[in-house]
Design an enzyme around this catalytic site. Structure first.
Site, short mmCIF file in Angstrom:
data_model
loop_
_atom_site.label_atom_id
_atom_site.label_comp_id
_atom_site.label_asym_id
_atom_site.label_seq_id
_atom_site.Cartn_x
_atom_site.Cartn_y
_atom_site.Cartn_z
N HIS A 20 13.57 -42.89 -1.88
CA HIS A 20 14.60 -43.55 -2.68
C HIS A 20 14.79 -42.83 -4.02
O HIS A 20 15.91 -42.61 -4.48
CB HIS A 20 14.19 -45.01 -2.97
CG HIS A 20 14.04 -45.86 -1.74
ND1 HIS A 20 12.91 -46.61 -1.49
CD2 HIS A 20 14.87 -46.07 -0.70
CE1 HIS A 20 13.07 -47.27 -0.34
NE2 HIS A 20 14.23 -46.95 0.16
N LYS A 44 15.65 -59.56 7.25
CA LYS A 44 14.28 -59.08 7.14
C LYS A 44 13.51 -59.94 6.14
O LYS A 44 14.00 -60.19 5.03
CB LYS A 44 14.28 -57.66 6.55
CG LYS A 44 14.81 -56.58 7.43
CD LYS A 44 14.53 -55.26 6.70
CE LYS A 44 15.42 -54.14 7.17
NZ LYS A 44 15.39 -52.99 6.26
N ARG A 93 18.38 -40.09 6.94
CA ARG A 93 17.18 -39.35 7.35
C ARG A 93 17.33 -38.78 8.75
O ARG A 93 17.05 -37.64 9.01
CB ARG A 93 15.95 -40.27 7.31
CG ARG A 93 15.52 -40.64 5.92
CD ARG A 93 14.61 -41.84 5.92
NE ARG A 93 15.35 -43.03 6.34
CZ ARG A 93 14.92 -44.26 6.21
NH1 ARG A 93 13.72 -44.49 5.73
NH2 ARG A 93 15.65 -45.27 6.58
N SER A 131 9.75 -47.15 3.83
CA SER A 131 9.04 -48.33 3.33
C SER A 131 8.23 -49.01 4.43
O SER A 131 7.16 -49.56 4.17
CB SER A 131 10.03 -49.33 2.74
OG SER A 131 10.76 -48.74 1.70
P1 ADP Z 1 17.74 -50.87 4.03
O1 ADP Z 1 16.94 -52.01 4.55
O2 ADP Z 1 19.06 -51.27 3.47
O3 ADP Z 1 17.83 -49.67 4.95
P2 ADP Z 1 15.85 -49.32 2.48
O4 ADP Z 1 15.16 -49.76 1.26
O5 ADP Z 1 15.01 -49.06 3.69
O6 ADP Z 1 16.92 -50.42 2.74
O7 ADP Z 1 16.69 -48.02 2.20
C1 ADP Z 1 17.66 -47.96 1.19
C2 ADP Z 1 18.41 -46.65 1.30
O8 ADP Z 1 17.53 -45.57 1.02
C3 ADP Z 1 18.99 -46.35 2.69
O9 ADP Z 1 20.25 -45.71 2.54
C4 ADP Z 1 18.00 -45.40 3.29
O10 ADP Z 1 18.60 -44.55 4.25
C5 ADP Z 1 17.58 -44.61 2.06
N1 ADP Z 1 16.27 -44.00 2.23
C6 ADP Z 1 15.10 -44.61 2.49
N2 ADP Z 1 14.09 -43.70 2.62
C7 ADP Z 1 14.65 -42.49 2.43
C8 ADP Z 1 14.16 -41.14 2.45
N3 ADP Z 1 12.88 -40.87 2.71
N4 ADP Z 1 15.04 -40.14 2.21
C9 ADP Z 1 16.34 -40.43 1.98
N5 ADP Z 1 16.87 -41.66 1.95
C10 ADP Z 1 16.06 -42.67 2.19
#
Ligand code: ADP
Length: 157
Positions: A20, A44, A93, A131
């Site tokens: 992030h 979730k 990703r 996450s």
């Molecule tokens: P959601 O539940 O909305 O997917 P996340 O917190 O998992 O929320 O992710 C928020 C954003 O960050 C999403 O667009 C996700 O693709 C991006 N993201 C998460 N991890 C990575 C990473 N390692 N590299 C690039 N983008 C990421």
């Protein structure tokens, strides 16, 4: 008058990872303001309480004037309208991310064509950081520090 470029970066951030952080640091030059917004509406159930997730992100960006941190419990696209954002920022990703994100972005655009979704491809070495895996490591008592922004100790929040 040139319109201010305001982006919403929505997510669960449960917890906020180096993945992030990387998307944010690479976006800072692209936008005038970025609102990191935790969607508290998702089906979730979260691992970390909303306040803790907000506090971690606020702490990380306390000296970065372009960044605001907020939460919302309505549709992401409606939150964008409420805060005057014209861009939605997401990270990609994998091809699975792409399929999921494509549908959401296209539906969002049908609901509000004033908001453009912008995708940044993950930095290769951060592709596996997510996450869900961080939470799984924590559940088994492992050390997740390398997947969190430097200086972040989850017990401090
Ligand atoms: P959601 O539940 O909305 O997917 P996340 O917190 O998992 O929320 O992710 C928020 C954003 O960050 C999403 O667009 C996700 O693709 C991006 N993201 C998460 N991890 C990575 C990473 N390692 N590299 C690039 N983008 C990421």
């Amino acid at each position: 008058m040139i319109q201010k470029k305001i982006a919403v970066f929505p997510g669960s951030f449960d917890p906020f990872t180096t993945g992030h952080q990387n998307i944010i640091s690479r976006s800072l030059d692209l936008f005038d303001e970025i609102i990191i917004a935790i969607g508290a509406h998702s089906q979730k159930t979260s691992h970390f309480p909303l306040e803790k997730r907000l506090n971690i992100i606020r702490h990380l960006y306390k000296d970065e004037g372009k960044i605001k941190v907020d939460d919302y419990d309505n549709l992401t696209i409606d939150f964008c309208k409420k805060v005057g954002a014209n861009y939605l920022l997401r990270g990609l990703r994998t091809s699975a991310d792409f399929e999921y994100e494509r549908a959401i972005a296209q539906v969002n655009r049908k609901m509000n064509d004033q908001v453009e979704t912008v995708f940044l491809l993950t930095t290769p070495e951060l592709t596996p950081v997510n996450s869900t895996i961080v939470r799984e490591i924590l559940r088994h008592g492992g050390d997740v520090s390398q997947f969190l922004p430097s200086g972040i100790n989850l017990d401090d929040f």
